[in-house]
Design a protein around this motif. Structure first.
Motif, PDB file in Angstrom:
ATOM      1  N   VAL A  95       0.861  -1.179   0.000  1.00 53.90           N
ATOM      2  CA  VAL A  95       0.000   0.000   0.000  1.00 53.90           C
ATOM      3  C   VAL A  95       0.903   1.237   0.000  1.00 53.90           C
ATOM      4  O   VAL A  95       1.556   1.536   0.995  1.00 53.90           O
ATOM      5  CB  VAL A  95      -0.921   0.039   1.241  1.00 53.90           C
ATOM      6  N   ILE A  96       0.969   1.905  -1.148  1.00 48.49           N
ATOM      7  CA  ILE A  96       1.688   3.178  -1.244  1.00 48.49           C
ATOM      8  C   ILE A  96       0.635   4.186  -1.702  1.00 48.49           C
ATOM      9  O   ILE A  96       0.297   4.232  -2.894  1.00 48.49           O
ATOM     10  CB  ILE A  96       2.865   3.107  -2.242  1.00 48.49           C
ATOM     11  N   PRO A  97       0.044   4.947  -0.755  1.00 48.37           N
ATOM     12  CA  PRO A  97      -1.076   5.823  -1.095  1.00 48.37           C
ATOM     13  C   PRO A  97      -0.844   6.669  -2.347  1.00 48.37           C
ATOM     14  O   PRO A  97       0.230   7.245  -2.528  1.00 48.37           O
ATOM     15  CB  PRO A  97      -1.230   6.694   0.157  1.00 48.37           C
ATOM     16  N   ASN A  98      -1.857   6.667  -3.207  1.00 50.63           N
ATOM     17  CA  ASN A  98      -1.878   7.428  -4.462  1.00 50.63           C
ATOM     18  C   ASN A  98      -0.869   6.938  -5.506  1.00 50.63           C
ATOM     19  O   ASN A  98      -0.691   7.568  -6.535  1.00 50.63           O
ATOM     20  CB  ASN A  98      -1.694   8.925  -4.210  1.00 50.63           C
ATOM     21  N   LYS A  99      -0.211   5.801  -5.238  1.00 51.44           N
ATOM     22  CA  LYS A  99       0.820   5.268  -6.151  1.00 51.44           C
ATOM     23  C   LYS A  99       0.604   3.800  -6.521  1.00 51.44           C
ATOM     24  O   LYS A  99       0.604   3.456  -7.690  1.00 51.44           O
ATOM     25  CB  LYS A  99       2.211   5.395  -5.512  1.00 51.44           C
ATOM     26  N   GLU A 100       0.492   2.932  -5.487  1.00 57.12           N
ATOM     27  CA  GLU A 100       0.441   1.496  -5.775  1.00 57.12           C
ATOM     28  C   GLU A 100      -0.368   0.740  -4.724  1.00 57.12           C
ATOM     29  O   GLU A 100      -0.206   0.955  -3.526  1.00 57.12           O
ATOM     30  CB  GLU A 100       1.868   0.929  -5.831  1.00 57.12           C
TER      31      GLU A 100
END
Length: 144
Positions: free
Chosen positions: A70-75
């Protein structure tokens, strides 16, 4: 002998900021709008379980996986096993599904991949399925 595995990949560009697309892929009420009415349950944190329940063509399904990244706004990445897939619920039958979001001048390019595909026919089916999902995702996000 380990079978050769394929990856299905599809992309779409959505006229919205990555934050808006991220909200749609991590909010159960939004997911239900573009993922064939599926009810998703999760806290959307890495290491957590994620479940998908609903009915497709008159058959109930209960699919599941684990959130891996979970990489917010990315992946956003999670494993996925389908009760309708005809495969045993064991680790080698899970797919890894990844949404990658790239900010392109105020629009978001979404690249979706699914691994652990074993045949050309399965790859074609999965790719077409995800193309439909991303098209609906685009409609949902852009309608805001």
């Amino acid at each position: 002998m380990k079978q050769e595995q394929m990856i299905a990949e599809t992309t779409i560009t959505i006229a919205a900021a990555p934050e808006d697309v991220w909200h749609a892929i991590t909010t159960p009420a939004q997911i239900k709008k573009y993922l064939m009415g599926t009810t998703v349950k999760s806290d959307f944190k890495a290491g957590s379980a994620i479940t998908y329940e609903g009915e497709f063509n008159g058959k109930k399904y209960h699919d599941k996986g684990e959130i891996k990244k979970v990489i917010p706004n990315k992946e956003f990445q999670s494993t996925y096993w389908s009760s309708a897939g005809g495969k045993e619920d064991s680790p080698e039958n899970y797919n890894l599904v990844t949404y990658k979001l790239d900010d392109k001048d105020g629009k978001t390019k979404v690249t979706l991949t699914q691994d652990n595909i074993r045949t050309d026919k399965e790859k074609e089916h999965v790719t077409e399925n995800w193309k439909g999902v991303l098209k609906k995702l685009k409609e949902v996000v852009e309608a805001k």
